[in-house]
Design a protein around this motif. Structure first.
Motif, PDB file in Angstrom:
ATOM      1  N   UNK A 154       0.844  -1.188   0.000  1.00 28.16           N
ATOM      2  CA  UNK A 154       0.000   0.000   0.000  1.00 28.16           C
ATOM      3  C   UNK A 154       0.886   1.246   0.000  1.00 28.16           C
ATOM      4  N   UNK A 155       0.659   2.128  -0.964  1.00 31.19           N
ATOM      5  CA  UNK A 155       1.523   3.295  -1.154  1.00 31.19           C
ATOM      6  C   UNK A 155       1.535   4.189   0.083  1.00 31.19           C
ATOM      7  N   UNK A 156       0.387   4.433   0.683  1.00 29.77           N
ATOM      8  CA  UNK A 156       0.320   5.324   1.838  1.00 29.77           C
ATOM      9  C   UNK A 156       1.104   4.758   3.022  1.00 29.77           C
ATOM     10  N   UNK A 157       1.098   3.439   3.172  1.00 27.54           N
ATOM     11  CA  UNK A 157       1.889   2.823   4.243  1.00 27.54           C
ATOM     12  C   UNK A 157       3.380   3.005   3.999  1.00 27.54           C
ATOM     13  N   UNK A 158       3.785   2.897   2.733  1.00 26.94           N
ATOM     14  CA  UNK A 158       5.206   3.090   2.412  1.00 26.94           C
ATOM     15  C   UNK A 158       5.652   4.495   2.783  1.00 26.94           C
ATOM     16  N   UNK A 159       4.856   5.492   2.415  1.00 19.39           N
ATOM     17  CA  UNK A 159       5.215   6.878   2.685  1.00 19.39           C
ATOM     18  C   UNK A 159       5.284   7.122   4.190  1.00 19.39           C
ATOM     19  N   UNK A 160       4.389   6.524   4.935  1.00 13.80           N
ATOM     20  CA  UNK A 160       4.332   6.758   6.372  1.00 13.80           C
ATOM     21  C   UNK A 160       5.416   6.016   7.142  1.00 13.80           C
ATOM     22  N   UNK A 161       5.661   4.744   6.786  1.00 21.01           N
ATOM     23  CA  UNK A 161       6.527   3.889   7.598  1.00 21.01           C
ATOM     24  C   UNK A 161       7.868   3.553   6.955  1.00 21.01           C
ATOM     25  N   UNK A 162       7.935   3.610   5.625  1.00 18.16           N
ATOM     26  CA  UNK A 162       9.108   3.083   4.945  1.00 18.16           C
ATOM     27  C   UNK A 162       8.968   1.587   4.781  1.00 18.16           C
ATOM     28  N   UNK A 163       9.568   1.038   3.740  1.00 17.42           N
ATOM     29  CA  UNK A 163       9.387  -0.380   3.453  1.00 17.42           C
ATOM     30  C   UNK A 163      10.128  -1.278   4.430  1.00 17.42           C
ATOM     31  N   UNK A 164      11.275  -0.823   4.921  1.00 15.29           N
ATOM     32  CA  UNK A 164      12.049  -1.620   5.878  1.00 15.29           C
ATOM     33  C   UNK A 164      12.684  -0.684   6.906  1.00 15.29           C
ATOM     34  N   UNK A 165      13.111  -1.265   8.000  1.00 15.43           N
ATOM     35  CA  UNK A 165      13.971  -0.562   8.945  1.00 15.43           C
ATOM     36  C   UNK A 165      15.365  -1.165   8.853  1.00 15.43           C
ATOM     37  N   UNK A 166      16.373  -0.297   8.823  1.00 16.34           N
ATOM     38  CA  UNK A 166      17.765  -0.740   8.781  1.00 16.34           C
ATOM     39  C   UNK A 166      18.348  -0.653  10.189  1.00 16.34           C
ATOM     40  N   UNK A 167      19.066  -1.690  10.586  1.00 16.88           N
ATOM     41  CA  UNK A 167      19.733  -1.617  11.885  1.00 16.88           C
ATOM     42  C   UNK A 167      21.134  -2.210  11.795  1.00 16.88           C
ATOM     43  N   UNK A 168      22.047  -1.617  12.516  1.00 18.06           N
ATOM     44  CA  UNK A 168      23.416  -2.118  12.602  1.00 18.06           C
ATOM     45  C   UNK A 168      23.530  -2.982  13.850  1.00 18.06           C
ATOM     46  N   UNK A 169      23.937  -4.238  13.643  1.00 18.74           N
ATOM     47  CA  UNK A 169      23.917  -5.157  14.765  1.00 18.74           C
ATOM     48  C   UNK A 169      22.484  -5.484  15.122  1.00 18.74           C
ATOM     49  N   UNK A 170      22.251  -5.790  16.375  1.00 25.57           N
ATOM     50  CA  UNK A 170      20.905  -6.109  16.839  1.00 25.57           C
ATOM     51  C   UNK A 170      20.461  -5.033  17.818  1.00 25.57           C
ATOM     52  N   UNK A 171      19.579  -4.187  17.346  1.00 26.40           N
ATOM     53  CA  UNK A 171      19.004  -3.128  18.168  1.00 26.40           C
ATOM     54  C   UNK A 171      17.571  -3.535  18.489  1.00 26.40           C
ATOM     55  N   UNK A 172      17.294  -3.777  19.764  1.00 29.25           N
ATOM     56  CA  UNK A 172      15.978  -4.293  20.145  1.00 29.25           C
ATOM     57  C   UNK A 172      14.856  -3.331  19.778  1.00 29.25           C
ATOM     58  N   UNK A 173      15.120  -2.031  19.867  1.00 26.20           N
ATOM     59  CA  UNK A 173      14.084  -1.054  19.546  1.00 26.20           C
ATOM     60  C   UNK A 173      13.709  -1.119  18.068  1.00 26.20           C
ATOM     61  N   UNK A 174      14.734  -1.247  17.206  1.00 24.10           N
ATOM     62  CA  UNK A 174      14.456  -1.317  15.771  1.00 24.10           C
ATOM     63  C   UNK A 174      13.903  -2.680  15.404  1.00 24.10           C
ATOM     64  N   UNK A 175      14.458  -3.733  16.017  1.00 23.48           N
ATOM     65  CA  UNK A 175      13.985  -5.088  15.726  1.00 23.48           C
ATOM     66  C   UNK A 175      12.527  -5.273  16.123  1.00 23.48           C
ATOM     67  N   UNK A 176      12.040  -4.424  17.029  1.00 20.65           N
ATOM     68  CA  UNK A 176      10.652  -4.533  17.472  1.00 20.65           C
ATOM     69  C   UNK A 176       9.674  -4.327  16.330  1.00 20.65           C
ATOM     70  N   UNK A 177      10.123  -3.704  15.264  1.00 20.05           N
ATOM     71  CA  UNK A 177       9.259  -3.521  14.094  1.00 20.05           C
ATOM     72  C   UNK A 177       8.790  -4.870  13.551  1.00 20.05           C
ATOM     73  N   UNK A 178       9.632  -5.891  13.652  1.00 19.49           N
ATOM     74  CA  UNK A 178       9.284  -7.221  13.137  1.00 19.49           C
ATOM     75  C   UNK A 178       8.448  -8.024  14.130  1.00 19.49           C
TER      76      UNK A 178
END
Length: 370
Positions: free
Chosen positions: A298-322
């Motif tokens: 969905x295009x609106x979801x892409x604009x709002x959230x981005x297709x992926x989150x990038x993280x260096x190593x294992x960041x629990x805050x970023x990994x929480x997206x999954x």
């Protein structure tokens, strides 16, 4: 004279080295993990400005102009895809260029302060994604139509994860890293070895034959007709080759294979591969099919959230997206200028099967580990 010139050159070299070291250790302006661009501009009032209020105003305006200049440099270098940057898009489209310039001018001031010698410092920030004032809304074009996710690769067994829903994320990642590469397993059946009978068969060697008739003189002995002896038929063994077993491929609907984990998201490990972050990334399988891309979302979801989150190593805050129960896979290579992770067909089949059951790809619950 020569000594002073030497010291001047040495001082200049040390100053350049200092600036280089300062840049190396400075925080990057583009933070893909937080999805923001942050720059700081510094300005001073022109010489001869006597009025303190006016001097402060001029210094702040100079700082803002410097911040906008830096922001424009960073924005122009942002990769939209592996092949395209924002700068290249603005050269092609006047509309995009105008919109990019406008959004730069609308960057949010997150801090400002007066500094020594009558200067002023302003820090501005622009989000890459968001409902408003985000770069994505300017440079990401809406696909003409939304396409369904592809079906799994036929006849390839999906991998079975070696962890459970209670396994911590870090441990899942370690298991995937240390596991041997998942080879593509094709569904086949091995029929029983078909062998011809090894019984000896005998074939006739010759026709029936008779002994030579004896013609004796009648005065001495009457003619005797002896019976013609016949020998039994003899068969010669006929040797025939033994057929080797042949692996026969069976056409099976892999998409009917059931999910196994109720996964909440996807984590793709791309470490030690020099992954290049982009605003519109994709995921491919070894066959070359795109299993995750902007056309599936969905295009609106892409604009709002981005297709992926990038993280260096294992960041629990970023990994929480999954989510709390992510499916973890490892990329086997990168394509499209190192922006597109490639999964084995077996892993990609598992991803597609689990997504069909839980729709985590549709909800953009995807994280890349850099």
């Amino acid at each position: 004279m020569r000594a002073s010139k030497f010291f001047s050159i040495a001082a200049a070299a040390i100053f350049i080295l200092f600036l280089t070291a300062e840049n190396l250790f400075a925080a990057p302006a583009l933070d893909w993990s937080k999805q923001v661009i942050t720059v700081t501009g510094t300005g001073f009032a022109s010489e001869g400005t006597v009025n303190p209020t006016r001097a402060k105003f001029l210094a702040k305006r100079a700082a803002m102009n410097e911040a906008y200049r830096q922001l424009a440099e960073v924005v122009n270098g942002v990769k939209v895809t592996g092949e395209t940057t924002v700068s290249e898009m603005t050269l092609v489209s006047d509309i995009i260029r105008t919109r990019v310039e406008a959004i730069i001018k609308g960057a949010k001031i997150i801090s400002e302060r007066e500094i020594e010698d009558g200067g002023y410092e302003v820090t501005v920030q622009m989000p890459l994604f968001g409902k408003s004032s985000a770069l994505a809304g300017v440079v990401l074009q809406k696909p003409e139509k939304k396409e369904p996710f592809p079906e799994p690769v036929p006849d390839v067994l999906p991998t079975i994860p070696r962890y459970t829903s209670s396994t911590p994320i870090q441990q899942r990642i370690d298991i995937v890293i240390n596991a041997p590469r998942n080879s593509t397993v094709t569904i086949t059946k091995n029929p029983q070895i078909s062998r011809y009978s090894s019984a000896v068969e005998f074939a006739p060697m010759s026709n029936n034959f008779s002994l030579t008739q004896l013609d004796l003189p009648s005065p001495y002995m009457p003619q005797i007709n002896l019976p013609t002896p016949s020998l039994p038929q003899v068969q010669v063994p006929s040797v025939q080759p033994i057929e080797q077993p042949v692996e026969e491929k069976v056409s099976e609907d892999i998409s009917s294979v059931e999910s196994v984990g109720e996964y909440t998201g996807l984590i793709v490990d791309c470490r030690e591969m020099n992954l290049q972050p982009v605003m519109s990334p994709t995921i491919q399988n070894e066959t070359g099919d795109t299993i995750y891309g902007d056309k599936n979302l969905d295009y609106d979801k892409i604009i709002e959230l981005g297709m992926v989150s990038y993280m260096e190593g294992v960041d629990e805050d970023i990994a929480a997206r999954a989510g709390k129960n992510p499916l973890v896979v490892k990329a086997v290579e990168l394509k499209k200028f190192s922006s597109t992770p490639v999964l084995t067909d077996a892993d990609s089949n598992r991803v597609l099967i689990e997504n069909k059951a839980n729709a985590f790809l549709e909800n953009l619950k995807v994280v890349f580990i850099m």
